[in-house]
Enzyme design. Structure first.
Site, PDB file in Angstrom:
ATOM      1  N   GLY A 252      40.054  34.641  24.469  1.00 33.91           N
ATOM      2  CA  GLY A 252      39.191  33.628  25.068  1.00 33.91           C
ATOM      3  C   GLY A 252      38.922  33.910  26.529  1.00 33.91           C
ATOM      4  O   GLY A 252      39.488  34.830  27.126  1.00 33.91           O
TER       5      GLY A 252
ATOM      6  N   GLY B 121      37.619  31.520  30.206  1.00 36.37           N
ATOM      7  CA  GLY B 121      37.217  30.231  30.747  1.00 36.37           C
ATOM      8  C   GLY B 121      37.015  30.279  32.242  1.00 36.37           C
ATOM      9  O   GLY B 121      36.824  31.345  32.834  1.00 36.37           O
ATOM     10  N   GLY B 122      37.075  29.093  32.874  1.00 33.38           N
ATOM     11  CA  GLY B 122      36.816  28.993  34.296  1.00 33.38           C
ATOM     12  C   GLY B 122      37.852  29.680  35.160  1.00 33.38           C
ATOM     13  O   GLY B 122      37.559  30.065  36.298  1.00 33.38           O
ATOM     14  N   PHE B 123      39.075  29.858  34.642  1.00 31.94           N
ATOM     15  CA  PHE B 123      40.130  30.503  35.420  1.00 31.94           C
ATOM     16  C   PHE B 123      40.135  32.010  35.226  1.00 31.94           C
ATOM     17  O   PHE B 123      40.387  32.769  36.157  1.00 31.94           O
ATOM     18  CB  PHE B 123      41.489  29.914  35.005  1.00 31.94           C
ATOM     19  CG  PHE B 123      42.653  30.405  35.822  1.00 31.94           C
ATOM     20  CD1 PHE B 123      42.895  29.896  37.091  1.00 31.94           C
ATOM     21  CD2 PHE B 123      43.516  31.372  35.321  1.00 31.94           C
ATOM     22  CE1 PHE B 123      43.974  30.344  37.846  1.00 31.94           C
ATOM     23  CE2 PHE B 123      44.592  31.828  36.060  1.00 31.94           C
ATOM     24  CZ  PHE B 123      44.823  31.305  37.341  1.00 31.94           C
ATOM     25  N   GLY B 124      39.851  32.445  34.013  1.00 26.79           N
ATOM     26  CA  GLY B 124      39.851  33.878  33.730  1.00 26.79           C
ATOM     27  C   GLY B 124      39.980  34.144  32.241  1.00 26.79           C
ATOM     28  O   GLY B 124      39.737  33.263  31.407  1.00 26.79           O
TER      29      GLY B 124
ATOM     30  N   VAL C 263      41.913  35.095  28.637  1.00 32.04           N
ATOM     31  CA  VAL C 263      43.146  34.680  27.961  1.00 32.04           C
ATOM     32  C   VAL C 263      43.489  35.714  26.891  1.00 32.04           C
ATOM     33  O   VAL C 263      42.628  36.079  26.076  1.00 32.04           O
ATOM     34  CB  VAL C 263      43.002  33.287  27.324  1.00 32.04           C
ATOM     35  CG1 VAL C 263      44.320  32.848  26.713  1.00 32.04           C
ATOM     36  CG2 VAL C 263      42.519  32.273  28.348  1.00 32.04           C
TER      37      VAL C 263
ATOM     38  N   LYS D  59      46.990  33.622  30.445  1.00 31.07           N
ATOM     39  CA  LYS D  59      45.738  33.388  31.147  1.00 31.07           C
ATOM     40  C   LYS D  59      45.793  34.090  32.503  1.00 31.07           C
ATOM     41  O   LYS D  59      46.610  33.760  33.357  1.00 31.07           O
ATOM     42  CB  LYS D  59      45.497  31.892  31.337  1.00 31.07           C
ATOM     43  CG  LYS D  59      44.132  31.543  31.913  1.00 31.07           C
ATOM     44  CD  LYS D  59      44.038  30.080  32.301  1.00 31.07           C
ATOM     45  CE  LYS D  59      44.108  29.168  31.097  1.00 31.07           C
ATOM     46  NZ  LYS D  59      43.889  27.744  31.497  1.00 31.07           N
TER      47      LYS D  59
ATOM     48  N   ASP E  66      39.093  17.058  33.157  1.00 30.09           N
ATOM     49  CA  ASP E  66      38.272  18.037  32.431  1.00 30.09           C
ATOM     50  C   ASP E  66      38.529  17.934  30.928  1.00 30.09           C
ATOM     51  O   ASP E  66      38.751  18.930  30.241  1.00 30.09           O
ATOM     52  CB  ASP E  66      38.571  19.451  32.933  1.00 30.09           C
ATOM     53  CG  ASP E  66      37.452  20.441  32.574  1.00 30.09           C
ATOM     54  OD1 ASP E  66      36.345  19.986  32.257  1.00 30.09           O
ATOM     55  OD2 ASP E  66      37.703  21.653  32.621  1.00 30.09           O
TER      56      ASP E  66
END
Length: 792
Positions: free
Chosen positions: A458, A460-463, A465, A479, A583
């Site tokens: 996956g 996402g907004g953090f980086g 996974v 993550k 969120d």
């Protein structure tokens, strides 16, 4: 330039496109061929009868005689030639070290209108090269016409008007939208096209356009005459929203929505000309851009005395990962006249740096061969030296593989020790937590096989996974931070601090973290069945095998909703005012191997009850899930999570995203669409087709009531998460009601008496059970007793 032609072509009285086959001009077309439209349709301008094609990387070189900010337009119009078609082209365009177009194609474009791409660049005097780069050896690039002209002085006022300050000399911009709010389609003195805003209004579409007579006052903003920025007709038309003296309004705000690149930087330019104020300062209004930017607009600030003075405002704004950018205006509470208005809007995207390396030109084959020979010899010597060095080092030191990988990741990607030190100092708050959760980078590298792309699960907004396996055999989700995704150190710290304090069956557990060098890594328990969103939207398996269409049953969905609600309730009822998730969305609800729901991603969470007198200018959340009251007031409460959870409930029921592209305006926004059918009493019309015939009508009715409560416009009218837990449990019990009992109820109970059957559950005292241990067993016992009482 009229590309591929030896004749000039005029578009109007002022623009003459010079045929680039004529060698008497100060430009060079590079290694290319000219092609001609074999069967031009009637009405197609002669400018688009020819084109220049590139089968190899080559520059189109212009001779620039004046340093300054330039507007560059590239015209593309597909036509057939020599049994080929320009629509088959796929290519990139670079200039001034910027990637202007990437994987560009006109295959889906109209055969009646050209595709025009517009860019703003700072160009120095001398040769200016525009490189056309075919995507691969089987493709080609083309262009029909090129415009390049210097802009009026200080068209972009560096470091003065933009917030934050903008240096256009270090940037390139691509025009995405240019909107004449409330007005018709027009062209300005720079031949830029302004289009009406009607197609971009998301709600409040019946707000009528307004205009006023007379001419806008000539004014100066800094050193710039504003009339050169937009035509008068833009400043003479507008749309407004107002609140009357009774505090009522059919439309409390106006919102426009635009498709944009995900997680990109944009320059937004707003145009206003105030015809409504009776004196300076009487009209102020609130501007909100997506979820991350808010501003109070005062058209009469800065010493402007005339009420019809054209002004523009520049803002640098980042888009999120939704692919949309929304603009909303609403009257400001402090304004003496409660009105908001907008005349025009422009959106420009910052163009990224190009990775394309300029090819060396004008070298003889002899020189090239000599360079290749010297380079090859040097490389061979270097390889031999390195092999010898490595052999000696291995014999003397014998470092373990993990340490080699560690050094590679710390310093092997262009990261210097000095920058590593800086990141480590900034992360001192994490290091000082003294948690037992800290893990070494070597341990994480071993668990993820050196971040093997095959283990990527996956992003996402953090980086990104990755799936990993620790030495103990425990499966984890790893993550890894990536600064280009938007989130970073603050979210990293928040996630650790929040998850180190809480533990609950319905919250994802933090296994560990790593903050070595530049790395920020979070390690969680692995959730076998991914996110709730995956199961709602991925129908491939259902299409292959119809027998699994109801595998994700209504009962399972209700249990997932109940588990998620319990997790959020636990967060909200913690000490010191609890924790607000901020969120809540279907991608942040994960499912383990038994489909037990767990809330995840606490990077945006906020601990403690906020000060009611404090308003944060930093909106956090995801487009489509954001609480409209929080969006409007910028004040966060736990009821903001309740609203977002209400959106998730509709997702679960309808199996569609919160925002979709649709020709039917009422279907774009899931909340508006769902609440329309809920109020009509026909919610069954929009449920997931896979659930049709599998939902007890009483359960659906109760579920609709819960959702409607969560989505109330005012936070004070929404339930808390414990109320939501109880209502969902009751909806589950109604779903499990035996068919014969349901039939009996339907035959003996009117609709009114059925409604009266619900309050006994609602009137129970919520304080009779432990708040932090709201368990399935307790709830089941309560509802068993309700069934006994009901049967009596």
């Amino acid at each position: 330039m009229n590309c591929g032609s030896n004749t000039d072509s005029k578009l109007d009285d002022l623009r003459n496109f010079v045929g680039d086959e004529n060698s008497n001009h100060s430009f060079s077309v590079g290694k290319s061929n000219s092609v001609q439209n074999e069967n031009p349709l009637p009405g197609i301008l002669p400018l688009y009868h020819t084109a220049r094609i590139y089968t190899k990387i080559s520059p189109y070189m212009l001779n620039i005689t004046q340093t300054g900010s330039y507007l560059v337009r590239l015209h593309f119009f597909p036509f057939s030639f020599k049994k080929s078609h320009l629509a088959d082209a796929l290519f990139n365009v670079s200039a001034s070290n910027f990637s202007l177009l990437s994987n560009f194609s006109v295959r889906n474009s109209s055969t009646e209108f050209p595709v025009i791409k517009e860019f703003f660049l700072t160009i120095a005097e001398g040769n200016f090269d525009i490189y056309f780069i075919p995507a691969d050896e089987t493709r080609f690039a083309f262009v029909n016409a090129i415009e390049a002209f210097v802009l009026p002085q200080n068209f972009f006022i560096d470091n003065l008007t933009a917030i934050p300050p903008l240096r256009t000399i270090d940037a390139a911009l691509r025009t995405l939208y240019r909107i004449n709010v409330g007005g018709p389609e027009v062209n300005d003195s720079l031949w830029r096209n302004w289009v009406p805003d009607n197609d971009f209004v998301t709600f409040g579409s019946s707000v009528k356009a307004s205009s006023y007579d007379g001419e806008p006052q000539e004014s100066r903003q800094g050193r710039l005459v504003v009339k050169e920025i937009a035509p008068d007709v833009v400043y003479k038309t507008y749309k407004k929203v107002s609140i009357d003296t009774n505090g009522s309004s059919n439309f409390p705000n106006i919102t426009w929505r635009f498709n944009v690149s995900k997680e990109a930087r944009h320059l937004v330019r707003l145009h206003v000309c105030d015809p409504l104020s009776v004196s300076p300062g009487t009209v102020k209004f609130d501007l909100n851009i997506s979820t991350n930017f808010s501003k109070v607009i005062d058209p009469n600030s800065g010493g402007v005395s005339d009420m019809r003075t054209p002004l523009f405002y520049d803002y640098v704004v980042f888009s999120d990962d939704s692919g949309y950018m929304s603009f909303s205006i609403a009257p400001n509470e402090m304004s003496s006249v409660k009105v908001a208005f907008l005349n025009g809007l422009e959106i420009m995207e910052f163009v990224g740096n190009s990775t394309f390396e300029v090819p060396v030109e004008h070298e003889t084959r002899k020189h090239i061969a000599l360079k290749i020979g010297l380079a090859g010899g040097a490389a061979l010597i270097l390889v031999l030296v390195l092999l010898l060095s490595v052999c000696l080092r291995l014999r003397r030191l014998k470092p373990i593989k993990a340490l080699i990988l560690k050094n590679e990741f710390l310093y092997g990607r262009g990261r210097s020790p000095s920058s590593t030190t800086k990141r480590t100092e900034n992360a001192s708050i994490v290091t000082n937590l003294n948690l037992k959760l800290k893990m070494s980078l070597a341990e994480i590298l071993a668990a993820t096989e050196n971040f093997n792309p095959k283990l990527l699960i996956g992003e996402g907004g953090f980086g990104k996974v990755y799936k990993g396996t620790l030495e103990s055999g425990k499966k984890v989700a790893v993550k890894r931070s990536d600064s280009s995704h938007g989130q970073g150190l603050p979210e990293f710290q928040t996630e650790i601090m929040v998850l180190s304090k809480i533990q609950h069956r319905h919250l994802v557990s933090l296994v560990g973290y790593c903050d070595e060098g530049l790395e920020m890594i979070l390690v969680y328990e692995f959730m076998e069945n991914g996110s709730l969103r995956d199961h709602l939207y991925d129908r491939k398996e259902c299409l292959k095998n119809p027998s699994v269409e109801t595998a994700f049953t209504w009962k399972q969905r209700l249990e997932i909703c109940i588990g998620s609600a319990k997790g959020l309730h636990y967060l909200h009822t913690g000490p010191d005012g609890g924790i607000f998730h901020r969120d809540v969305k279907s991608t942040n609800i994960l499912l383990d191997e038994h489909y037990v729901a767990k809330v995840a991603d606490f990077g945006l969470s906020q601990s403690g009850m906020p000060d009611p007198d404090h308003i944060s200018m930093s909106l956090k959340g995801s487009f489509g899930y954001l609480d409209p009251e929080y969006f409007r007031t910028l004040q966060l409460t736990n009821k903001s999570d309740v609203y977002s959870f209400g959106v998730v409930l509709l997702e679960v029921l309808c199996a569609r995203p919160p925002i979709v592209n649709s020709k039917q305006r009422e279907e774009i926004n899931l909340v508006e669409w769902g609440m329309f059918w809920q109020k009509e009493g026909q919610l069954e019309k929009i449920i997931d087709p896979l659930l049709v015939g599998h939902i007890n009508q009483n359960s659906l009715r109760k579920f609709g009531e819960i959702t409607e409560k969560c989505l109330k416009p005012q936070g004070a009218d929404r339930p808390n998460m414990l109320d939501v837990c109880w209502d969902l449990e009751y909806a589950l019990q109604l779903q499990q009601t035996p068919a014969h009992r349901e039939a009996h109820e339907d035959s003996t109970t009117t609709a009114a008496s059925t409604d009266l059957a619900l309050p006994p559950m609602q009137n129970l005292s919520y304080n009779m059970f432990p708040v932090d241990d709201y368990s399935d067993t307790t709830a089941s016992a309560v509802f068993s007793q309700l069934r006994v009482n009901d049967s009596r």
